[in-house]
Design a protein around this motif. Structure first.
Motif, short mmCIF file in Angstrom:
data_model
loop_
_atom_site.label_atom_id
_atom_site.label_comp_id
_atom_site.label_asym_id
_atom_site.label_seq_id
_atom_site.Cartn_x
_atom_site.Cartn_y
_atom_site.Cartn_z
N ASN A 69 0.83 -1.21 0.00
CA ASN A 69 0.00 0.00 0.00
C ASN A 69 0.86 1.26 0.00
OD1 ASN A 69 -2.20 -1.70 0.12
ND2 ASN A 69 -2.61 -1.36 2.30
N PHE A 70 1.94 1.22 0.77
CA PHE A 70 2.88 2.34 0.83
C PHE A 70 3.49 2.59 -0.55
CE2 PHE A 70 7.34 3.66 1.32
CZ PHE A 70 7.22 4.82 2.08
N SER A 71 3.90 1.53 -1.21
CA SER A 71 4.53 1.65 -2.53
C SER A 71 3.57 2.24 -3.56
CB SER A 71 5.03 0.28 -3.01
OG SER A 71 6.03 -0.22 -2.16
N LYS A 72 2.31 1.81 -3.49
CA LYS A 72 1.30 2.33 -4.41
C LYS A 72 1.04 3.82 -4.17
CE LYS A 72 -1.12 -2.10 -4.93
NZ LYS A 72 -2.36 -2.85 -4.59
N LEU A 73 1.03 4.19 -2.90
CA LEU A 73 0.73 5.58 -2.54
C LEU A 73 1.84 6.53 -2.94
CD1 LEU A 73 -1.15 7.60 -1.09
CD2 LEU A 73 0.01 7.00 1.05
N TYR A 74 3.10 6.14 -2.70
CA TYR A 74 4.21 7.07 -2.90
C TYR A 74 5.11 6.74 -4.08
CZ TYR A 74 3.09 8.99 1.70
OH TYR A 74 2.46 9.58 2.77
N GLY A 75 4.92 5.60 -4.71
CA GLY A 75 5.80 5.23 -5.81
C GLY A 75 7.21 4.93 -5.34
N ILE A 76 7.33 4.49 -4.09
CA ILE A 76 8.62 4.15 -3.49
C ILE A 76 8.60 2.66 -3.16
CG2 ILE A 76 10.15 4.50 -1.50
CD1 ILE A 76 8.99 7.37 -1.36
N GLU A 77 9.56 1.91 -3.65
CA GLU A 77 9.54 0.47 -3.45
C GLU A 77 9.83 0.10 -1.99
OE1 GLU A 77 11.78 -3.60 -5.04
OE2 GLU A 77 12.09 -1.69 -6.10
N ALA A 78 8.90 -0.67 -1.42
CA ALA A 78 9.06 -1.17 -0.05
C ALA A 78 8.66 -2.63 -0.02
CB ALA A 78 8.19 -0.37 0.92
N THR A 79 9.44 -3.44 0.67
CA THR A 79 9.17 -4.86 0.80
C THR A 79 8.90 -5.20 2.25
OG1 THR A 79 10.63 -5.37 -1.06
CG2 THR A 79 10.08 -7.18 0.43
N GLY A 80 7.79 -5.85 2.52
CA GLY A 80 7.44 -6.23 3.89
C GLY A 80 7.95 -7.62 4.23
N VAL A 81 8.52 -7.76 5.42
CA VAL A 81 9.05 -9.04 5.88
C VAL A 81 8.51 -9.35 7.27
CG1 VAL A 81 11.13 -10.32 6.52
CG2 VAL A 81 11.16 -8.80 4.54
N LYS A 82 7.96 -10.56 7.45
CA LYS A 82 7.46 -10.99 8.75
C LYS A 82 8.57 -11.67 9.54
CE LYS A 82 4.16 -14.11 11.01
NZ LYS A 82 3.09 -15.12 10.81
N LEU A 83 8.87 -11.13 10.74
CA LEU A 83 9.88 -11.72 11.62
C LEU A 83 9.40 -11.61 13.07
CD1 LEU A 83 13.21 -10.24 10.19
CD2 LEU A 83 12.46 -12.62 10.02
#
Length: 380
Positions: A69-83
């Motif tokens: 959702n963040f990437s779509k909103l700002y056009g900045i690539e973000a990858t989510g990782v569950k830890l």
């Protein structure tokens, strides 16, 4: 510290971490990315778009949706990782020590570990967005608390209807509930131990008052504290210990149980997909549960300080936390509302949940071993 450490500093930090001296200088938020003075979201977005992609971390898989959702909103690539929480702490420290940061932003649940260890050694930094101060209660600003994860006492509604069979926490130490209370192993969940210390530090009188209300007499003067006495008695009452709260749900809320357990679990286990027949034990004294804080931590050595700050901003304004709200988690931003179809109804019990005081979390961390030992000794 919030600046990107130089190679020389990184080497010193690595030695500090490896030797366990904890002597590294803490990072400062004002040194991370663009300055807070004259802050504007537009300037932060512009600076963030010039930086490399970021990796964001949380203990829930919903972080992947948040990143998308963040990437779509700002056009900045973000990858989510569950830890998991302990994995997060290890990675943050090890990457700081190696001077090779690959995980930029963490949404962490062990607040005492963050304030007593990770921030002081300079592995990470807490940044509070200046423009979010008016919509975030002051108690959630230092450090920046993004959300609160409710953990509640719950009972089986198929057997007990609308009335919780427990009205006082001391009942859980009585023979009636011996072996019939299920909780995730406190030795595997530091948040539970931290909670015990928070209660003893700030609200021991309420535990003593609850004892008096239940037994009609005062605690013996020889007890160290009401809270420690409850922990001793509860541990000795043979609670059913599970590995995680998803294992508590079935023994409390599964349909058709003849003798369902009482249980302690997160609001997420109330989701409709599980089909459990259970409810929060409203009115239980002194509390129906606890609110576990999640704190935003930026890796000090990130190559994308502005993009990292932007993701924290995204979470702190509540919008970024939306995918987690359906699981019962509550954004600290006062303008963020819970979804109507959230399964536990925890929004109706907020004033009955114990709240962590961030000012004393260093004491929680310092006394962790004490509570672990107390639990271990009396649960044998």
């Amino acid at each position: 510290m919030t600046y990107r450490p130089t190679k020389k500093y990184r080497t010193g930090l690595a030695l500090s971490l490896m030797l366990g001296t904890m002597s590294a200088m803490p990072a400062m938020a004002e040194d991370l990315g663009i300055p807070d003075e004259g802050f504007s979201l537009e300037a932060l977005v512009e600076a963030a778009r010039k930086e490399p992609p970021i990796v964001v971390v949380d203990a829930t898989g919903k972080i992947k949706t948040m990143a998308e959702n963040f990437s779509k909103l700002y056009g900045i690539e973000a990858t989510g990782v569950k830890l998991g929480g302990q994995e997060q702490e290890l990675i943050l420290q090890r990457e700081a020590a190696a001077g090779n940061v690959t995980h930029d932003v963490f949404n962490m649940s062990n607040l005492p570990s963050v304030t007593s260890q990770l921030l002081p050694i300079g592995a990470g930094v807490s940044w509070m967005p200046p423009d979010q101060a008016k919509t975030t209660p002051e108690i959630y600003q230092k450090p920046a608390i993004t959300s609160l994860n409710p953990w509640v006492w719950a009972y089986n509604t198929e057997k007990y209807g609308d009335t919780c069979p427990v009205s006082n926490i001391w009942q859980l130490t009585d023979p009636e509930w011996k072996g019939r209370v299920s909780i995730p192993d406190p030795l595997l969940r530091n948040e539970t131990m931290f909670w015990f210390n928070q209660i003893e530090t700030h609200d021991d009188a309420k535990m003593a008052e609850a004892f008096r209300a239940h037994y009609g007499k005062d605690l013996p003067e020889t007890v160290e504290s009401a809270t420690s006495e409850w922990v001793k008695r509860f541990a000795a009452n043979n609670p059913n210990i599970t590995r995680k709260d998803s294992e508590v749900g079935p023994v409390v809320g599964s349909p058709g149980l003849k003798d369902p357990h009482f249980g302690f679990l997160s609001a997420a286990i109330f989701r409709a997909k599980y089909g459990y027949k259970m409810a929060i034990c409203g009115g239980m004294k002194p509390w129906a549960g606890q609110l576990t804080p999640r704190v935003a931590v930026i890796a000090s050595g990130t190559d994308s300080p502005n993009a990292a700050k932007l993701f924290v901003h995204y979470m702190m304004r509540g919008e970024g936390m939306a995918p987690q709200l359906i699981d019962g988690k509550m954004a600290t931003n006062i303008n963020t509302k819970m979804p109507e179809d959230e399964g536990s109804g925890v929004a109706n019990f907020v004033d009955q949940l114990h709240v962590t005081n961030s000012d004393t979390t260093d004491q929680d961390f310092a006394k962790l071993q004490y509570w672990q030992d107390l639990w271990t000794i009396h649960s044998r």
